[in-house]
Design a protein around this motif. Structure first.
Motif, PDB file in Angstrom:
ATOM      1  N   ILE A  70      39.060  30.809  38.004  1.00 54.02           N
ATOM      2  CA  ILE A  70      38.977  32.038  38.666  1.00 54.02           C
ATOM      3  C   ILE A  70      37.241  32.226  38.470  1.00 54.02           C
ATOM      4  CG2 ILE A  70      39.221  34.386  38.585  1.00 54.02           C
ATOM      5  CD1 ILE A  70      42.047  34.028  38.189  1.00 54.02           C
ATOM      6  N   PRO A  71      36.596  32.446  39.755  1.00 52.97           N
ATOM      7  CA  PRO A  71      35.035  32.687  39.569  1.00 52.97           C
ATOM      8  C   PRO A  71      34.937  34.029  38.844  1.00 52.97           C
ATOM      9  CG  PRO A  71      35.959  32.994  41.636  1.00 52.97           C
ATOM     10  CD  PRO A  71      37.148  32.412  41.013  1.00 52.97           C
ATOM     11  N   ALA A 114      31.176  39.344  39.969  1.00 58.36           N
ATOM     12  CA  ALA A 114      29.795  39.444  40.585  1.00 58.36           C
ATOM     13  C   ALA A 114      29.215  40.505  39.657  1.00 58.36           C
ATOM     14  CB  ALA A 114      29.697  39.821  42.068  1.00 58.36           C
ATOM     15  N   ASP A 123      35.279  48.539  35.499  1.00 55.36           N
ATOM     16  CA  ASP A 123      35.634  47.556  36.610  1.00 55.36           C
ATOM     17  C   ASP A 123      36.178  46.232  36.183  1.00 55.36           C
ATOM     18  OD1 ASP A 123      35.605  46.265  39.125  1.00 55.36           O
ATOM     19  OD2 ASP A 123      33.635  45.639  38.609  1.00 55.36           O
ATOM     20  N   LEU A 180      39.949  45.187  36.650  1.00 55.12           N
ATOM     21  CA  LEU A 180      40.082  44.076  37.750  1.00 55.12           C
ATOM     22  C   LEU A 180      39.895  42.809  37.393  1.00 55.12           C
ATOM     23  CD1 LEU A 180      38.401  46.402  40.720  1.00 55.12           C
ATOM     24  CD2 LEU A 180      40.764  46.110  40.090  1.00 55.12           C
ATOM     25  N   HIS A 181      39.085  42.608  36.218  1.00 55.85           N
ATOM     26  CA  HIS A 181      38.826  41.276  35.892  1.00 55.85           C
ATOM     27  C   HIS A 181      38.854  40.955  34.429  1.00 55.85           C
ATOM     28  CE1 HIS A 181      36.884  41.230  39.856  1.00 55.85           C
ATOM     29  NE2 HIS A 181      36.259  42.160  39.758  1.00 55.85           N
ATOM     30  N   HIS A 206      47.178  36.014  37.463  1.00 57.62           N
ATOM     31  CA  HIS A 206      46.942  35.418  38.805  1.00 57.62           C
ATOM     32  C   HIS A 206      46.964  33.720  38.513  1.00 57.62           C
ATOM     33  CE1 HIS A 206      44.271  33.639  41.723  1.00 57.62           C
ATOM     34  NE2 HIS A 206      44.755  34.575  42.336  1.00 57.62           N
ATOM     35  N   SER A 259      49.762  31.343  40.423  1.00 53.58           N
ATOM     36  CA  SER A 259      49.224  30.165  41.093  1.00 53.58           C
ATOM     37  C   SER A 259      49.801  29.021  40.863  1.00 53.58           C
ATOM     38  CB  SER A 259      47.868  30.302  41.064  1.00 53.58           C
ATOM     39  OG  SER A 259      47.079  29.450  41.863  1.00 53.58           O
ATOM     40  N   PHE A 278      54.117  29.302  41.961  1.00 57.44           N
ATOM     41  CA  PHE A 278      54.214  29.044  43.236  1.00 57.44           C
ATOM     42  C   PHE A 278      53.867  27.858  43.536  1.00 57.44           C
ATOM     43  CE2 PHE A 278      52.914  33.818  43.877  1.00 57.44           C
ATOM     44  CZ  PHE A 278      54.340  34.243  43.691  1.00 57.44           C
ATOM     45  N   ASN A 332      51.745  30.408  47.738  1.00 57.60           N
ATOM     46  CA  ASN A 332      50.014  30.631  47.159  1.00 57.60           C
ATOM     47  C   ASN A 332      49.202  31.105  48.188  1.00 57.60           C
ATOM     48  OD1 ASN A 332      49.726  30.093  44.529  1.00 57.60           O
ATOM     49  ND2 ASN A 332      50.159  27.817  44.514  1.00 57.60           N
ATOM     50  N   PHE A 382      50.103  34.800  48.559  1.00 58.03           N
ATOM     51  CA  PHE A 382      50.111  35.783  47.620  1.00 58.03           C
ATOM     52  C   PHE A 382      48.885  35.582  46.287  1.00 58.03           C
ATOM     53  CE2 PHE A 382      54.429  36.116  48.791  1.00 58.03           C
ATOM     54  CZ  PHE A 382      54.417  37.547  49.231  1.00 58.03           C
ATOM     55  N   THR A 383      48.336  34.377  46.347  1.00 58.37           N
ATOM     56  CA  THR A 383      47.459  34.073  45.448  1.00 58.37           C
ATOM     57  C   THR A 383      46.158  33.625  45.747  1.00 58.37           C
ATOM     58  OG1 THR A 383      48.219  31.961  44.884  1.00 58.37           O
ATOM     59  CG2 THR A 383      49.163  33.992  43.319  1.00 58.37           C
ATOM     60  N   LYS A 384      46.293  32.716  46.946  1.00 64.51           N
ATOM     61  CA  LYS A 384      44.931  32.060  47.030  1.00 64.51           C
ATOM     62  C   LYS A 384      44.272  32.515  48.327  1.00 64.51           C
ATOM     63  CE  LYS A 384      44.511  27.787  47.129  1.00 64.51           C
ATOM     64  NZ  LYS A 384      45.038  26.218  47.244  1.00 64.51           N
ATOM     65  N   ASN A 387      39.948  35.292  44.620  1.00 59.24           N
ATOM     66  CA  ASN A 387      41.332  35.594  43.813  1.00 59.24           C
ATOM     67  C   ASN A 387      42.415  36.478  44.472  1.00 59.24           C
ATOM     68  OD1 ASN A 387      39.552  34.413  42.107  1.00 59.24           O
ATOM     69  ND2 ASN A 387      38.966  36.570  41.130  1.00 59.24           N
ATOM     70  N   MET A 388      42.607  36.312  45.576  1.00 57.77           N
ATOM     71  CA  MET A 388      43.491  37.129  46.358  1.00 57.77           C
ATOM     72  C   MET A 388      44.517  36.037  47.532  1.00 57.77           C
ATOM     73  SD  MET A 388      42.689  40.974  47.347  1.00 57.77           S
ATOM     74  CE  MET A 388      44.187  41.168  47.891  1.00 57.77           C
ATOM     75  N   LEU A 399      50.030  40.488  45.450  1.00 58.15           N
ATOM     76  CA  LEU A 399      51.222  40.129  44.768  1.00 58.15           C
ATOM     77  C   LEU A 399      52.557  41.151  44.643  1.00 58.15           C
ATOM     78  CD1 LEU A 399      51.939  37.594  43.271  1.00 58.15           C
ATOM     79  CD2 LEU A 399      50.753  38.250  41.150  1.00 58.15           C
ATOM     80  N   LEU A 446      55.529  40.999  46.948  1.00 57.74           N
ATOM     81  CA  LEU A 446      56.553  39.672  46.851  1.00 57.74           C
ATOM     82  C   LEU A 446      58.059  40.005  46.795  1.00 57.74           C
ATOM     83  CD1 LEU A 446      57.365  36.903  46.775  1.00 57.74           C
ATOM     84  CD2 LEU A 446      56.501  36.657  44.356  1.00 57.74           C
ATOM     85  N   TYR A 505      46.412  50.391  42.807  1.00 61.75           N
ATOM     86  CA  TYR A 505      45.763  49.452  42.011  1.00 61.75           C
ATOM     87  C   TYR A 505      45.169  48.236  42.907  1.00 61.75           C
ATOM     88  CZ  TYR A 505      44.639  45.776  38.487  1.00 61.75           C
ATOM     89  OH  TYR A 505      43.995  44.705  37.942  1.00 61.75           O
ATOM     90  N   PHE A 534      42.327  48.843  45.140  1.00 59.08           N
ATOM     91  CA  PHE A 534      41.128  48.576  44.600  1.00 59.08           C
ATOM     92  C   PHE A 534      40.759  47.341  44.191  1.00 59.08           C
ATOM     93  CE2 PHE A 534      41.423  53.288  44.260  1.00 59.08           C
ATOM     94  CZ  PHE A 534      40.299  53.561  44.096  1.00 59.08           C
ATOM     95  N   PHE A 535      41.679  46.533  43.895  1.00 61.60           N
ATOM     96  CA  PHE A 535      41.427  45.074  43.370  1.00 61.60           C
ATOM     97  C   PHE A 535      41.057  44.675  44.824  1.00 61.60           C
ATOM     98  CE2 PHE A 535      42.173  40.509  42.897  1.00 61.60           C
ATOM     99  CZ  PHE A 535      42.095  40.508  41.435  1.00 61.60           C
ATOM    100  N   ASP A 560      37.631  45.670  45.792  1.00 58.62           N
ATOM    101  CA  ASP A 560      36.581  45.092  45.013  1.00 58.62           C
ATOM    102  C   ASP A 560      36.150  43.884  45.383  1.00 58.62           C
ATOM    103  OD1 ASP A 560      34.958  44.915  42.419  1.00 58.62           O
ATOM    104  OD2 ASP A 560      36.366  43.245  41.968  1.00 58.62           O
ATOM    105  N   ILE A 598      32.716  43.804  47.267  1.00 53.98           N
ATOM    106  CA  ILE A 598      31.796  43.347  46.258  1.00 53.98           C
ATOM    107  C   ILE A 598      31.916  41.818  45.828  1.00 53.98           C
ATOM    108  CG2 ILE A 598      31.079  43.845  43.679  1.00 53.98           C
ATOM    109  CD1 ILE A 598      32.343  46.725  44.390  1.00 53.98           C
ATOM    110  N   GLN A 599      32.839  41.375  45.545  1.00 54.20           N
ATOM    111  CA  GLN A 599      32.864  40.006  45.118  1.00 54.20           C
ATOM    112  C   GLN A 599      32.565  39.026  46.295  1.00 54.20           C
ATOM    113  OE1 GLN A 599      33.299  39.720  41.965  1.00 54.20           O
ATOM    114  NE2 GLN A 599      33.576  41.801  41.537  1.00 54.20           N
ATOM    115  N   ASN A 609      28.989  38.405  47.206  1.00 55.46           N
ATOM    116  CA  ASN A 609      28.358  37.983  45.926  1.00 55.46           C
ATOM    117  C   ASN A 609      28.647  36.457  46.100  1.00 55.46           C
ATOM    118  OD1 ASN A 609      26.493  39.730  44.461  1.00 55.46           O
ATOM    119  ND2 ASN A 609      28.215  40.916  44.949  1.00 55.46           N
TER     120      ASN A 609
END
Lengths: 196, 534
Positions: A47-48, A51, A58, A62-63, A71, A75, A78, B290, B293-295, B306-307, B312, B315, B400, B403-404, B407, B411-412, B415
């Protein structure tokens, strides 16, 4: 009806015959009989890093390592239920002990596996089906190749049984038989001529 | 509709507008496809021709790829009144994406007669990361989805309410969708034929009533069909289609060679069979958990890090929803529509080699949304007595997840993937224009996708000037062309030794044996563009 009596009742039907045939010609056999009773969960993609790491809330919500682990866990988990692994590329997760260019189910079995799932979801779930669903979903945790393989085969069996019971055409049965024969042929070709 | 339902629906739509409109002019950065749509509008408004000099064309060929031009025509009034900027290009899709939520609400209400289920469908689509992502940009896929759904809604409105006006207007949005996005040209006809057949098979006497609407639809579609056959409209498929992938051919050769080229091996490892196998793999990849739900999509521009394409959290409700629909709505038109749509939606995407594609399979979001909504509906019914605050708990999880996603998306992603979004061109282009007359040549790296169109867009370059000098390069292996020179500006890979003296060089991470005079950073502070003088 208890589980034992239910199993007894279905053992006398065509389901058990289909189940046994599919089990015998299962691509997993080579993997299991070459000494792999268990399989390894694949490494999840990394996972990167986030940022903006200047906001502690945060980062916490979230991280956090927990969210990343959740996650990564899903991953990896699945992957075992991805069409790629089930129908097209068993080597992807099982490595070179599995025949190349072949899913962990023969292609017709993959289609009947989906139909089998449909059958279970659209009917009242009995205890045996609940047990097999549980085994299928939990087998990646047990890392048990045998349980995973047997559960997949059971669903494919239900799918075939449903199809030939609902549509009684002899041509359909013949078509399924021919498709399976060709798939077995293809499987043996990959296993005998192309598998190192 | 009850008063309270109206209030809830309006609140949902307002939330949808906020989530899709927030910072839409800056996040994400304008990508070349959007710039091409906007600049072609600018060119059409000023000269009546696109950048290649074609008058009011059906396809734009800015990258030699014959994209349908329907979206550009929808954006024309916005570009005219708001000017050439990212907001004007994106607004049509944003408005139609919000209206898609309303249409989904009306369609589910029409087919299920359940206010609760239709409201759940609207809220799930409002919060959907897949739908929000493709609403925040000039994505033709999302716009075409609106027209497709509108056509289906009017079709079912005629069937259920027998209002004749809908019999004649339902083909119009379906035809418009064909003018907007390539993938819909496969999905829309197949979906409509399946839905129509399922109706007419039980109402054969109505067949005659559909003859005139069909004729209207076919006549209006003729330009699309003609352009597909004669005007290179199919060239897009040659570039990204399944047959552009040489993998099955190479695999066939490998397997045949292992058999020492026997006759038997030519039958069993035939490349046509392997292409069929590749298609099946592509098609089923859209149902990979995947991916969902995840990739998500593998292409950075089409994903949030990351989503997956769905939360998720959704599901279990997806599974419950399938059970609910199969048990309680099995013979209902809603269930037939959902599952037909779900299985038809990835067809176009599966015919390309870049799969699973969140963009081309975007229509999947509609059936998945309704299934999840059905799952939520059933879950709330089942647990109402057991868990008194079930709404509260699910709302917390959804907030939640939202917001994930926000973000990750706002934001992510900018970047982590600034290169994928052509970030920084809004700063580079003014710099080029300020120095255009000071240097004999300006060299801009082509590391980032199609830099020439972003230069035209941000500089508001006079369209008549580009029409007279534009030269597209020969198509690459994927069928894409580009432009390598406009006036004294060169768009190419920076090779320092080949650059003449008295040049301004705007490079990326190429190796240059001197220190840059200026650096334009990406949002993550890594260098995006390095400016040199030679």
């Amino acid at each position: 009806m208890g589980i034992s009596s239910y199993i007894k009742s279905i053992l006398s039907t065509k389901i058990s015959l289909i189940f046994l045939i599919l089990l015998v010609f299962n691509p997993w056999n080579l993997y299991i009989f070459s000494g792999h009773q268990s399989f390894v969960l694949p490494a999840a993609t990394s996972i990167p890093s986030p940022a903006s790491d200047n906001n502690p809330l945060d980062l916490l919500l979230l991280h956090s390592p927990i969210t990343n682990q959740i996650h990564q866990f899903f991953s990896a988990y699945f992957n075992f239920f991805s069409p790629r692994f089930l129908a097209f590329d068993g080597q992807w997760l099982l490595g070179s002990d599995f025949p190349p260019y072949l899913g962990s189910l023969l292609f017709p079995s993959f289609i009947f596996f989906i139909i089998g799932f449909y059958v279970i979801l659209s009917q009242k779930i009995n205890r045996l089906n609940l047990l097999v669903i549980s085994l299928l979903l939990l087998s990646p945790f047990f890392k048990s190749a045998l349980i995973f393989s047997v559960s997949l085969t059971y669903f494919a069996t239900l799918g075939i049984n449903f199809t030939i019971t609902k549509y009684k055409s002899i041509y359909l049965k013949l078509f399924i038989l021919v498709t399976y024969l060709l798939s077995f042929l293809y499987y043996f070709d990959l296993r005998l001529f192309h598998h190192l | 509709m009850k008063y309270i339902h109206k209030i809830i629906l309006i609140s949902i739509l307002l939330l949808a507008i906020f989530l899709r409109f927030y910072k839409i002019d800056t996040i994400p950065s304008l990508n070349p496809d959007e710039a091409a749509l906007g600049y072609n509008d600018y060119s059409l408004l000023q000269t009546g021709k696109d950048i290649l000099g074609s008058s009011w064309p059906l396809h734009i060929k800015s990258f030699g790829d014959y994209q349908p031009n329907g979206y550009a025509y929808l954006a024309l009034p916005f570009v005219k009144f708001l000017g050439l900027n990212p907001l004007a290009v994106r607004l049509p899709n944003l408005i139609l994406s919000v209206l898609t939520i309303f249409i989904v609400y009306k369609l589910v209400l029409l087919l299920s007669k359940s206010n609760a289920l239709s409201l759940y469908s609207a809220i799930v689509l409002t919060l959907s990361p897949w739908h929000i992502h493709f609403s925040r940009g000039a994505w033709e896929s999302s716009t075409a989805l609106f027209f497709l759904l509108l056509g289906i809604y009017w079709f079912y409105t005629y069937i259920i309410h027998k209002k004749y006006i809908y019999l004649f207007i339902f083909p119009l949005p379906l035809v418009i969708s064909l003018y907007v996005y390539n993938a819909v040209r496969i999905i829309a006809p197949i979906l409509f034929i399946v839905l129509f057949y399922s109706y007419i098979v039980h109402h054969k006497t109505e067949l005659k009533k559909f003859i005139l609407p069909f004729l209207i639809g076919i006549i209006l579609s003729i330009p699309v069909i003609v352009s597909l056959i004669y005007s290179g409209g199919a060239s897009r498929f040659n570039g990204v289609g399944l047959t552009a992938d040489l993998g099955p051919i190479l695999r066939s050769e490998e397997l045949i060679n292992q058999h020492q080229n026997s006759q038997f091996s030519h039958i069993i490892h035939n490349k046509r069979i392997l292409y069929l196998y590749a298609w099946a793999q592509n098609y089923t990849s859209h149902f990979d958990p995947n991916f969902l739900f995840t990739k998500g999509d593998d292409v950075p521009r089409l994903k949030s890090p990351n989503m997956g394409q769905l939360y998720l959290l959704e599901l279990p409700f997806l599974i419950i929803g399938i059970v609910f629909l199969l048990k309680h709505y099995r013979s209902n038109a809603l269930t037939f529509f959902i599952f037909s749509f779900l299985f038809i939606a990835p067809l176009a995407s599966s015919l390309t080699f870049q799969t699973p594609s969140a963009l081309r399979s975007l229509p999947m979001v509609i059936p998945l949304t309704i299934i999840i909504a059905a799952g939520l509906h059933y879950f709330f019914q089942l647990t109402a007595k057991l868990v008194p605050h079930n709404y509260f708990f699910i709302s917390i999880f959804y907030i939640y997840s939202l917001f994930f996603f926000l973000d990750a998306n706002l934001i992510q992603a900018p970047n982590l993937y600034p290169f994928a979004w052509n970030t920084g061109f809004d700063q580079v282009v003014p710099l080029i224009n300020a120095n255009k007359n000071k240097f004999k040549n300006i060299y801009l790296t082509n590391k980032y996708d199609q830099p020439y169109i972003l230069y035209l867009f941000y500089s508001k370059y006079p369209p008549q000037n580009i029409q007279s000098q534009i030269k597209l390069t020969p198509p690459d292996q994927y069928g894409f062309s580009t432009v390598t020179q406009i006036d004294n500006i060169h768009f190419e890979k920076i090779n320092w030794n080949n650059i003449p003296i008295s040049s301004l060089v705007i490079a990326s991470d190429e190796i240059i044996p001197t220190i840059p005079t200026q650096i334009i950073n990406f949002p993550n502070s890594s260098p995006g563009f390095k400016i040199y003088i030679k």
